[in-house]
Design an enzyme around this catalytic site. Structure first.
Site, PDB file in Angstrom:
ATOM      1  N   GLY A  10       4.510   3.456  -0.668  1.00 21.61           N
ATOM      2  CA  GLY A  10       4.093   2.995  -2.128  1.00 21.61           C
ATOM      3  C   GLY A  10       3.569   3.887  -3.075  1.00 21.61           C
ATOM      4  O   GLY A  10       3.544   5.235  -2.647  1.00 21.61           O
ATOM      5  N   LEU A  12       0.339   4.583  -3.890  1.00 25.09           N
ATOM      6  CA  LEU A  12      -0.558   5.011  -3.460  1.00 25.09           C
ATOM      7  C   LEU A  12      -0.453   5.781  -2.205  1.00 25.09           C
ATOM      8  O   LEU A  12      -0.829   6.762  -1.875  1.00 25.09           O
ATOM      9  CB  LEU A  12      -1.763   3.899  -3.179  1.00 25.09           C
ATOM     10  CG  LEU A  12      -3.043   4.304  -2.425  1.00 25.09           C
ATOM     11  CD1 LEU A  12      -3.699   5.655  -3.292  1.00 25.09           C
ATOM     12  CD2 LEU A  12      -4.068   3.258  -2.242  1.00 25.09           C
ATOM     13  N   ASP A  34       6.708  -4.431   9.241  1.00 27.55           N
ATOM     14  CA  ASP A  34       6.294  -5.531   8.213  1.00 27.55           C
ATOM     15  C   ASP A  34       5.072  -6.240   8.980  1.00 27.55           C
ATOM     16  O   ASP A  34       4.860  -6.820   9.781  1.00 27.55           O
ATOM     17  CB  ASP A  34       7.446  -6.715   8.245  1.00 27.55           C
ATOM     18  CG  ASP A  34       7.554  -7.706   7.407  1.00 27.55           C
ATOM     19  OD1 ASP A  34       6.273  -7.901   6.744  1.00 27.55           O
ATOM     20  OD2 ASP A  34       8.401  -8.186   6.939  1.00 27.55           O
ATOM     21  N   ALA A  58       1.050  -3.979   0.310  1.00 24.53           N
ATOM     22  CA  ALA A  58       0.561  -5.483  -0.394  1.00 24.53           C
ATOM     23  C   ALA A  58       1.756  -5.756  -1.129  1.00 24.53           C
ATOM     24  O   ALA A  58       2.907  -4.929  -1.435  1.00 24.53           O
ATOM     25  CB  ALA A  58      -0.591  -5.420  -1.148  1.00 24.53           C
ATOM     26  N   TYR A 123      -2.186 -13.637  -6.849  1.00 26.49           N
ATOM     27  CA  TYR A 123      -2.263 -12.258  -6.267  1.00 26.49           C
ATOM     28  C   TYR A 123      -3.821 -11.863  -5.914  1.00 26.49           C
ATOM     29  O   TYR A 123      -4.363 -11.604  -5.032  1.00 26.49           O
ATOM     30  CB  TYR A 123      -1.953 -11.152  -7.343  1.00 26.49           C
ATOM     31  CG  TYR A 123      -2.246  -9.764  -7.230  1.00 26.49           C
ATOM     32  CD1 TYR A 123      -1.628  -9.124  -6.064  1.00 26.49           C
ATOM     33  CD2 TYR A 123      -3.298  -9.038  -7.649  1.00 26.49           C
ATOM     34  CE1 TYR A 123      -2.073  -7.909  -5.595  1.00 26.49           C
ATOM     35  CE2 TYR A 123      -3.419  -7.850  -7.330  1.00 26.49           C
ATOM     36  CZ  TYR A 123      -3.101  -7.076  -6.312  1.00 26.49           C
ATOM     37  OH  TYR A 123      -3.118  -5.638  -5.993  1.00 26.49           O
TER      38      TYR A 123
HETATM   39  N1  LIG Z   1      -0.799  -0.978  -8.670  1.00 27.47           N
HETATM   40  C1  LIG Z   1      -2.204  -1.341  -8.987  1.00 27.47           C
HETATM   41  O1  LIG Z   1      -2.349  -1.295 -10.514  1.00 27.47           O
HETATM   42  C2  LIG Z   1      -3.255  -1.794  -8.089  1.00 27.47           C
HETATM   43  C3  LIG Z   1      -4.609  -2.254  -8.632  1.00 27.47           C
HETATM   44  C4  LIG Z   1      -5.470  -2.495  -7.775  1.00 27.47           C
HETATM   45  C5  LIG Z   1      -5.243  -2.520  -6.561  1.00 27.47           C
HETATM   46  N2  LIG Z   1      -4.065  -2.105  -6.071  1.00 27.47           N
HETATM   47  C6  LIG Z   1      -3.804  -2.361  -4.470  1.00 27.47           C
HETATM   48  O2  LIG Z   1      -3.609  -0.822  -4.062  1.00 27.47           O
HETATM   49  C7  LIG Z   1      -2.635  -0.896  -3.109  1.00 27.47           C
HETATM   50  C8  LIG Z   1      -1.451   0.145  -3.326  1.00 27.47           C
HETATM   51  O3  LIG Z   1      -0.792  -0.453  -4.137  1.00 27.47           O
HETATM   52  P1  LIG Z   1       0.506   0.350  -4.998  1.00 27.47           P
HETATM   53  O4  LIG Z   1       0.534   0.034  -6.285  1.00 27.47           O
HETATM   54  O5  LIG Z   1       0.593   1.619  -4.030  1.00 27.47           O
HETATM   55  O6  LIG Z   1       1.606  -0.690  -4.141  1.00 27.47           O
HETATM   56  P2  LIG Z   1       3.436  -0.407  -4.535  1.00 27.47           P
HETATM   57  O7  LIG Z   1       3.692   0.752  -4.787  1.00 27.47           O
HETATM   58  O8  LIG Z   1       3.791  -1.625  -4.966  1.00 27.47           O
HETATM   59  O9  LIG Z   1       3.689  -0.248  -2.727  1.00 27.47           O
HETATM   60  C9  LIG Z   1       3.640  -1.349  -1.997  1.00 27.47           C
HETATM   61  C10 LIG Z   1       3.663  -1.088  -0.473  1.00 27.47           C
HETATM   62  O10 LIG Z   1       3.473  -2.066   0.323  1.00 27.47           O
HETATM   63  C11 LIG Z   1       4.439  -2.008   1.406  1.00 27.47           C
HETATM   64  N3  LIG Z   1       4.716  -3.345   1.766  1.00 27.47           N
HETATM   65  C12 LIG Z   1       5.006  -4.641   1.035  1.00 27.47           C
HETATM   66  N4  LIG Z   1       5.227  -5.591   1.554  1.00 27.47           N
HETATM   67  C13 LIG Z   1       5.058  -5.278   3.126  1.00 27.47           C
HETATM   68  C14 LIG Z   1       5.210  -5.783   4.069  1.00 27.47           C
HETATM   69  N5  LIG Z   1       5.553  -7.033   4.232  1.00 27.47           N
HETATM   70  N6  LIG Z   1       4.762  -5.272   5.246  1.00 27.47           N
HETATM   71  C15 LIG Z   1       4.720  -3.862   5.260  1.00 27.47           C
HETATM   72  N7  LIG Z   1       4.598  -3.251   4.176  1.00 27.47           N
HETATM   73  C16 LIG Z   1       4.971  -3.778   2.976  1.00 27.47           C
HETATM   74  C17 LIG Z   1       5.725  -1.448   0.604  1.00 27.47           C
HETATM   75  O11 LIG Z   1       6.705  -1.035   1.527  1.00 27.47           O
HETATM   76  P3  LIG Z   1       7.974  -0.669   1.256  1.00 27.47           P
HETATM   77  O12 LIG Z   1       8.279  -0.329  -0.112  1.00 27.47           O
HETATM   78  O13 LIG Z   1       8.368   0.280   2.309  1.00 27.47           O
HETATM   79  O14 LIG Z   1       8.737  -1.992   1.297  1.00 27.47           O
HETATM   80  C18 LIG Z   1       4.932  -0.191  -0.087  1.00 27.47           C
HETATM   81  O15 LIG Z   1       4.812   0.944   0.787  1.00 27.47           O
HETATM   82  C19 LIG Z   1      -2.352  -2.207  -2.729  1.00 27.47           C
HETATM   83  O16 LIG Z   1      -3.193  -2.950  -1.618  1.00 27.47           O
HETATM   84  C20 LIG Z   1      -2.517  -3.223  -4.038  1.00 27.47           C
HETATM   85  O17 LIG Z   1      -3.097  -4.306  -3.943  1.00 27.47           O
HETATM   86  C21 LIG Z   1      -2.991  -1.930  -6.776  1.00 27.47           C
END
Ligand SMILES: NC(=O)c1ccc[n+]([C@@H]2O[C@H](COP(=O)([O-])OP(=O)(O)OC[C@H]3O[C@@H](n4cnc5c(N)ncnc54)[C@H](OP(=O)(O)O)[C@@H]3O)[C@@H](O)[C@H]2O)c1
Length: 280
Positions: A10, A12, A34, A58, A123
């Site tokens: 993802g 991060l 998963d 997530a 969420y």
């Molecule tokens: N984006 C924001 O603005 C934000 C703000 C606050 C907090 N956060 C938190 O920060 C963290 C990282 O966010 P991000 O924006 O980097 O997320 P992201 O780009 O949407 O990436 C999500 C990651 O989760 C993995 N994933 C999703 N479903 C899964 C499953 N069932 N089993 C295993 N892996 C799974 C995906 O894997 P694949 O791609 O391989 O499917 C991907 O690596 C999350 O915990 C999020 O809640 C994000």
């Protein structure tokens, strides 16, 4: 030290892989394990034998979570529990990445780490449930809440604004939601330090300073040297499925304990823009 990152593919996760040079890192995506399946999680943890697990995986589509409640809870809550149980069994430390959406968004002063969770979106509810359950399973786990994440290697607000600004003379952006933008690389650097410092409990990790989405967009366009005019508007003009917090500024006090200081969001944006142009 060995580190296993769930969510390594993802936004991060990619930043963590880039920044985590000092240790042995295994970055896993959903195809590797998963997190909804406890057996897959346990197998991944047994194979990678981590000292630290960073749970960045997530289901992050905030509007999608409203219509896919079961999926949101299966990944964000039950998946997190599966990872925590595997961490406990393997005696690994755990850092969960969480969100400003666990709060109600009604405050007018920065949210401290012990402010009551009162999520208004599915969420946020699924992430708040994860926090509560992880603290029960692993009382010494670390929960790093962040907000308004941006960076190369994923969809993010500055990228969307720059793409819009390239084809439009003006864009309307909401000016009634305030929060803290956070560059994924800065968050990743802080997470590395937190793990090296054996961090426990809740910490808030964002770039310093706060702004509205309108102010953020204005700065993006200005730093990029775009002639596009950014105009302020209100949330009622952009109705979305999930309620957005009006105010989700996270207090940075909890990071002082670890002597971690976060760059100002405008400086972080500058680094992002340089990173974005060199990666194109
Ligand atoms: N984006 C924001 O603005 C934000 C703000 C606050 C907090 N956060 C938190 O920060 C963290 C990282 O966010 P991000 O924006 O980097 O997320 P992201 O780009 O949407 O990436 C999500 C990651 O989760 C993995 N994933 C999703 N479903 C899964 C499953 N069932 N089993 C295993 N892996 C799974 C995906 O894997 P694949 O791609 O391989 O499917 C991907 O690596 C999350 O915990 C999020 O809640 C994000």
């Amino acid at each position: 030290m060995r580190v296993t990152i769930f969510g390594g593919t993802g936004l991060l996760g990619k930043a963590l892989v880039r920044e985590w040079k000092s240790d042995q890192v295994a970055a896993l995506g959903s195809k590797d394990a998963d997190i909804r399946d406890p057996q897959q999680v346990l197998k991944a943890v047994t194979q990678t034998r981590p000292d630290w697990i960073v749970l960045a995986a997530a289901y992050t589509d905030v509007d999608g979570c409203e219509t896919n409640r079961d999926l949101a809870f299966a990944v964000n809550s039950e998946g997190a529990v599966n990872v925590a149980r595997a961490a406990k069994e393997a005696q690994a430390k755990l850092l969960l990445v969480s969100t400003d959406y666990v709060f109600d968004g009604l405050s007018t002063t920065p949210y401290e780490i012990d402010h009551t969770r009162a999520p208004r979106s599915v969420y946020g509810q699924s992430k708040a449930a994860a926090e509560e359950q992880l603290i029960k399973i692993l009382p010494d786990c670390c929960i790093a809440r962040t907000s308004w994440l941006f960076g190369v290697g994923g969809k993010c607000f500055p990228d969307t604004i720059l793409k819009l600004a390239a084809s439009r003379a003006e864009i309307d952006v909401v000016d009634d939601q305030r929060g803290c933008p956070t560059h994924a690389l800065d968050l990743a650097r802080a997470i590395v330090q937190l793990c090296h410092n054996n961090a426990k409990g809740i910490v808030h990790v964002t770039n310093s300073g706060d702004c509205t989405w309108f102010e953020f967009a204005q700065e993006i366009v200005a730093q990029a040297g775009s002639p596009c005019l950014v105009k302020p508007t209100t949330s009622d003009k952009f109705v979305r499925r999930a309620p957005r917090p009006q105010y989700s500024v996270l207090s940075g006090k909890s990071l002082n304990h670890y002597r971690i200081s976060m760059p100002a969001w405008k400086d972080a944006l500058r680094e992002y823009l340089a990173d974005r142009s060199s990666s194109r």
